[in-house]
Structures are given as C-alpha cells and as structure tokens.
Design a protein around this motif. Sequence first.
Motif, PDB file in Angstrom:
ATOM      1  N   ALA A  51      40.355  44.335  26.179  1.00 20.96           N
ATOM      2  CA  ALA A  51      39.578  44.105  27.394  1.00 20.96           C
ATOM      3  C   ALA A  51      40.135  42.905  28.142  1.00 20.96           C
ATOM      4  N   SER A  52      39.994  42.938  29.470  1.00 20.02           N
ATOM      5  CA  SER A  52      40.389  41.832  30.328  1.00 20.02           C
ATOM      6  C   SER A  52      39.232  41.476  31.247  1.00 20.02           C
ATOM      7  N   TYR A  53      39.113  40.202  31.543  1.00 19.67           N
ATOM      8  CA  TYR A  53      38.136  39.750  32.534  1.00 19.67           C
ATOM      9  C   TYR A  53      38.907  39.198  33.729  1.00 19.67           C
ATOM     10  N   THR A  54      38.581  39.690  34.918  1.00 22.49           N
ATOM     11  CA  THR A  54      39.196  39.190  36.144  1.00 22.49           C
ATOM     12  C   THR A  54      38.103  38.723  37.094  1.00 22.49           C
ATOM     13  N   ASP A  55      38.337  37.578  37.729  1.00 23.78           N
ATOM     14  CA  ASP A  55      37.327  37.042  38.646  1.00 23.78           C
ATOM     15  C   ASP A  55      37.593  37.431  40.100  1.00 23.78           C
ATOM     16  N   ASN A  56      38.613  38.275  40.337  1.00 21.89           N
ATOM     17  CA  ASN A  56      38.914  38.692  41.709  1.00 21.89           C
ATOM     18  C   ASN A  56      39.560  40.077  41.662  1.00 21.89           C
ATOM     19  N   PRO A 139      54.252  45.635  51.815  1.00 23.90           N
ATOM     20  CA  PRO A 139      54.575  44.262  51.422  1.00 23.90           C
ATOM     21  C   PRO A 139      53.732  43.203  52.117  1.00 23.90           C
ATOM     22  N   THR A 140      53.034  43.567  53.205  1.00 25.50           N
ATOM     23  CA  THR A 140      52.200  42.582  53.895  1.00 25.50           C
ATOM     24  C   THR A 140      50.812  42.464  53.274  1.00 25.50           C
ATOM     25  N   GLN A 141      50.495  43.327  52.306  1.00 22.16           N
ATOM     26  CA  GLN A 141      49.196  43.292  51.649  1.00 22.16           C
ATOM     27  C   GLN A 141      49.290  42.543  50.318  1.00 22.16           C
ATOM     28  N   ALA A 142      48.170  42.412  49.635  1.00 18.86           N
ATOM     29  CA  ALA A 142      48.095  41.641  48.398  1.00 18.86           C
ATOM     30  C   ALA A 142      48.951  42.261  47.305  1.00 18.86           C
ATOM     31  N   ILE A 143      49.644  41.401  46.551  1.00 10.93           N
ATOM     32  CA  ILE A 143      50.435  41.848  45.408  1.00 10.93           C
ATOM     33  C   ILE A 143      49.534  41.872  44.180  1.00 10.93           C
ATOM     34  N   PRO A 144      49.391  43.003  43.492  1.00 15.85           N
ATOM     35  CA  PRO A 144      48.468  43.112  42.363  1.00 15.85           C
ATOM     36  C   PRO A 144      48.743  42.086  41.272  1.00 15.85           C
ATOM     37  N   ALA A 145      47.683  41.537  40.719  1.00 14.32           N
ATOM     38  CA  ALA A 145      47.789  40.534  39.657  1.00 14.32           C
ATOM     39  C   ALA A 145      47.652  41.202  38.301  1.00 14.32           C
ATOM     40  N   GLY A 146      48.709  41.211  37.532  1.00 13.22           N
ATOM     41  CA  GLY A 146      48.642  41.775  36.193  1.00 13.22           C
ATOM     42  C   GLY A 146      48.313  43.246  36.152  1.00 13.22           C
ATOM     43  N   ARG A 147      48.574  43.981  37.250  1.00  9.34           N
ATOM     44  CA  ARG A 147      48.366  45.431  37.332  1.00  9.34           C
ATOM     45  C   ARG A 147      46.887  45.829  37.247  1.00  9.34           C
ATOM     46  N   LEU A 148      45.957  44.916  37.442  1.00 14.33           N
ATOM     47  CA  LEU A 148      44.548  45.216  37.239  1.00 14.33           C
ATOM     48  C   LEU A 148      43.800  45.536  38.520  1.00 14.33           C
ATOM     49  N   GLN A 149      44.412  45.374  39.682  1.00 14.64           N
ATOM     50  CA  GLN A 149      43.677  45.558  40.927  1.00 14.64           C
ATOM     51  C   GLN A 149      43.277  47.018  41.112  1.00 14.64           C
ATOM     52  N   LEU A 150      41.985  47.256  41.331  1.00 15.62           N
ATOM     53  CA  LEU A 150      41.494  48.607  41.565  1.00 15.62           C
ATOM     54  C   LEU A 150      41.854  49.025  42.994  1.00 15.62           C
ATOM     55  N   GLY A 151      42.350  50.265  43.164  1.00 11.70           N
ATOM     56  CA  GLY A 151      42.796  50.696  44.480  1.00 11.70           C
ATOM     57  C   GLY A 151      43.935  49.823  44.957  1.00 11.70           C
ATOM     58  N   SER A 152      44.847  49.478  44.056  1.00  9.40           N
ATOM     59  CA  SER A 152      45.838  48.439  44.296  1.00  9.40           C
ATOM     60  C   SER A 152      46.905  48.876  45.284  1.00  9.40           C
ATOM     61  N   VAL A 475      42.812  35.891  35.103  1.00  6.31           N
ATOM     62  CA  VAL A 475      42.638  37.029  34.193  1.00  6.31           C
ATOM     63  C   VAL A 475      42.734  36.528  32.753  1.00  6.31           C
ATOM     64  N   VAL A 476      41.729  36.870  31.937  1.00  6.07           N
ATOM     65  CA  VAL A 476      41.735  36.562  30.511  1.00  6.07           C
ATOM     66  C   VAL A 476      41.693  37.878  29.747  1.00  6.07           C
ATOM     67  N   SER A 477      42.584  38.035  28.772  1.00  8.13           N
ATOM     68  CA  SER A 477      42.687  39.307  28.051  1.00  8.13           C
ATOM     69  C   SER A 477      42.691  39.082  26.547  1.00  8.13           C
ATOM     70  N   LEU A 478      42.025  39.999  25.838  1.00 11.98           N
ATOM     71  CA  LEU A 478      42.066  40.070  24.386  1.00 11.98           C
ATOM     72  C   LEU A 478      42.555  41.455  24.014  1.00 11.98           C
ATOM     73  N   LEU A 479      43.715  41.543  23.372  1.00  7.53           N
ATOM     74  CA  LEU A 479      44.384  42.820  23.153  1.00  7.53           C
ATOM     75  C   LEU A 479      44.792  42.982  21.693  1.00  7.53           C
ATOM     76  N   PHE A 480      44.604  44.206  21.180  1.00  7.39           N
ATOM     77  CA  PHE A 480      45.030  44.578  19.835  1.00  7.39           C
ATOM     78  C   PHE A 480      46.153  45.606  19.945  1.00  7.39           C
ATOM     79  N   THR A 481      47.182  45.449  19.107  1.00  7.26           N
ATOM     80  CA  THR A 481      48.314  46.383  19.123  1.00  7.26           C
ATOM     81  C   THR A 481      48.558  46.907  17.712  1.00  7.26           C
ATOM     82  N   VAL A 482      48.750  48.219  17.628  1.00  4.03           N
ATOM     83  CA  VAL A 482      49.083  48.878  16.360  1.00  4.03           C
ATOM     84  C   VAL A 482      50.355  49.702  16.593  1.00  4.03           C
ATOM     85  N   THR A 483      51.314  49.576  15.680  1.00  2.00           N
ATOM     86  CA  THR A 483      52.573  50.315  15.778  1.00  2.00           C
ATOM     87  C   THR A 483      52.777  51.166  14.535  1.00  2.00           C
ATOM     88  N   ASN A 484      53.772  52.071  14.611  1.00  2.00           N
ATOM     89  CA  ASN A 484      54.045  52.948  13.463  1.00  2.00           C
ATOM     90  C   ASN A 484      54.796  52.199  12.372  1.00  2.00           C
TER      91      ASN A 484
END
Length: 484
Positions: A51-56, A139-152, A475-484
């Motif tokens: 999960a990630s928390y974004t304030d904007n 390019p004149t619009q906002a650049i997404p932060a961390g790929r999280l922007q909705l309707g980016s 943006v604050v994120s807590l992420l778990f990763t599992v690999t083979n």
Amino acid sequence: MAVDMVATDSMTKNRRTLASTLRDGIFSSILCSISIVTSAAEVEMGVTAGASYTDNTFLTISPNEIDDIVWRVSPYLTVSHITPNFDANLNYRLYWFRFADLKRTTNYHTGVGSLTGKFWQNALNLEVGARRSQVLSNPTQAIPAGRLQLGSNLADRNEIYANPRLNKPLGRSTSLIADYRITERSYADSLIQEDTNHLGILELNNYRAGQGLTWALRYNWRRSEFEISAPWEYQTVGAELGFWTNAKTRLFASGGKESDILQPFDPALEDTFWEVGVAHNAGENLNFELAAGERTFGTSWRGNIAYTFRRGNTTFTYTETPTTPGLGLARNRSIFDIDGITDFVNQPGSAQRFLSSRLQWGLNLNFRRTGLALTVFDEDRSDRITPTGLPLDDQSQRGAKLNFTWRAGARTTFGANGSIVRREIDSANKSELSTAGFSVEYQLGARSSVALAYSYNEAEPLGLAVNNQNYVANVVSLLFTVTN
C-alpha cells in the motif's frame, strides 16, 4: 496541430488495424519463442504487493490536494536465454492500483522482449523485438509522481523493431559494417499519430590493420515516416583519411556531403561537411573519440569517452544531430529517466524536426557494501520546424539524478535517491521538477523481502511562466516482494 496529430479517415483506421495485428503477432511470436527455450533459460518471477499513501493524488496546487491510500499489486517475469547462436530476453511487469477513498482502479503494463540470432560465424546478427512503455501525454501538464496519479498524464506506447547488423572482415585489414534498424511506434490513444523510423549505416574501413595509414568510407541514412504528417529524411556520405600514431591512437580527417536540415522536403546531398579528430582504444579500460568540424548547421563538435576502473566506470558523450522525436528514441534507452519517463519536452505524435545538441555524463561506483550511480544530461533543441517548414521556439531540458545504496547487514539495505530536471517547452512553459526519496529493505527469507519507502516530488514554474507545473506530493509505501 490538429492535422499533425489526429487521424480521422477510414484509410488511417484500416492501417492502424493492420499495424496493430502485425505488432500483436510479432510480440506473440517473441513470447512463444521465449517460452520454448524457458526450460534452459534463467527465469525469475515474483510479485510485489502493498500500500502507498499519497497526499496529492491529482498533483494539484495547494490547497486543492486530495489524499488517498492506494493498494497495489505488481507481478513480474524476467527470462534470459543466451547461447552461442541465439539469445532470448523478456522483461514484463503489470502494475495494478486501487484507490481506496476514490473507489477507482487503474492498471498498465510495461515490458520488452527480444530475440537475437547469430549467423555467419557471428558476423551477422538479427534482432527483433517489441516494447510497451509509457510517455507523457502532454509535456505542459503535471508529471506523475511515482506512477500513482489517477487519470495521469501518461500514454501507453507500443513499439516493434527489427535490427540486422553485419560486421564482416574482408581480407587482412578491411571490415564491412552494415547496420539497419526499423522501429514502428504507436499509441493506445488513437488521437496520437503513429510513426516509423529508419536508421541505416554502411561503412568500409581498414582499422584492423592497427598501423600505417587509415581510411574509411561511410554512408548514414535517417528517415521518419508519419501516419499523417509529411516524412523527413536526412543522409550523409563521406570519406576519411588518417594514420596511427601508435598501436592504440589514430588521427583522422574526413569530409563529404550531407542534407540541409533547413530544407525539410529535400533530403538531397547538397551541403558539404568536414571534421578532424582523434580516436584512442586501450582495450576495456579507456576508449574515446573526439572530433570538431563544420556542418550544414555551423560549427560542430562530438565526443565519446568511456573509462573503466577497478570500482566502477564513467562515460561521457556529446552529439549534435539533426533528428525527429522518434529517431531520438530509436537507439538511446533509459539514458536518463524519472519513473520511466525519458523525455520531458516531447509531444507524442509530433512530426517536428530539430537539431539536438546533447551532453551526458554517467558515473557508477561499486564498493563492497555501497553503490552510487550519477547521471547528468543537458540537451538543447534548436532550428525546430514543423513538417510544413514553419519555425518553432527552441526547447531545452537538463537535469541530474543520483542513486545511492548501502548494504548495512546481511539482510538490510538502505537506499537514497534524488533528481532535478529543468525544462523549457516554450516561453510560457518553463518548469523545474525535483524528487527525493529514501528506502529501507529487509530480507525476510531467501525469496521474500519487505520495504518501506518515502518519496518527495515537487514541480514549480520558472520565471514568468504560468502553467500546471506547480505542486508538491509526498508518497509513503510499504511493499512486500516474493520471488521464485
């Protein structure tokens, strides 16, 4: 601009359908071929979830920010199969996001797959591949932060390419080099026109002699074709003479004919060019080539330096090249990126022509527990014109990015990063983008890990510019990763 970007007639739609079918077929063939050799390949698969928390969420100016918690899942697959006669590579990742408060879901895919065959005692290589990536829609619009922007402000870009390459010794000292690459690029947004880009090189030289006089004959060809806009073509043909000063260094002078970049509809070899330079090859440790001369656009410089040392390497390049947005991407991948974005001024589907003057320096340091990667770039785009020959304002983009890692123990790794980009799209669109972040990753077991990460993203207009580049996002994120 509407004529340059938008396709409306039925012929265009039919062409899109055929091209889409061809791309799907090629990409499917690559996937099938890779799956056939998977039993003998290196395969890594896994999933990152958290999960990630974004304030904007929408990257708006204060006090209009909207915060949210974003649930995310990202499975990935990497396949690498290398043999003396055949290479297959695949790197694929799916990004899925669920915005809790907004109750909306979004996802996208990125990936690249390639097959390379080696023939004629490795003198001839044939590479085919496909790529899915994302670019800025505007390019004149906002650049997404961390790929999280909705309707980016992002558009999916699909590419397929083929690249036969020949490097064949002829006799005791002569070599024949031929390199051709065709790249077809399309977008998920049907309002963005497709383009096809060609790069061709044909060269004959006697550099393998390593002593005495040197000579070379060269032909270079570049062409961009667009779904609607008029095509652009540029070519050069020249001869080079020089001599070896020692076993590793040669001096050279060259001259020939080239196209006039200010004549967009006439690729004829009308103008002359010349340059003098020096090249040095000391094996794996130090290689460089520096040259200066006169081109159709005036005084010209170019340079390429690569130095490898015990704990890392550094590279420096400077080029001045007539080009189009598509040709600029044809060979240079991930030369500088923030969250996968590599170009901060380009409008997708644009058919403009320009002179790109680009400098880039990279430094990589690797120690027992720490690593550092630094990239600096500076690009000016001058002599910009539309497909119809109308002049456009100059553009520029420059920036730096730093990544640092520290392995604190057997299970714990700390990371820090920062970047800054300044760009000028036109007189009303000048902005600065800054990012900073840190992370800590803990290895839970042989195949699992957990990571806590924070990123700060800020954009602000420069000078008297008034645009949408004015926001701060955390943006604050807590992420778990599992690999083979």
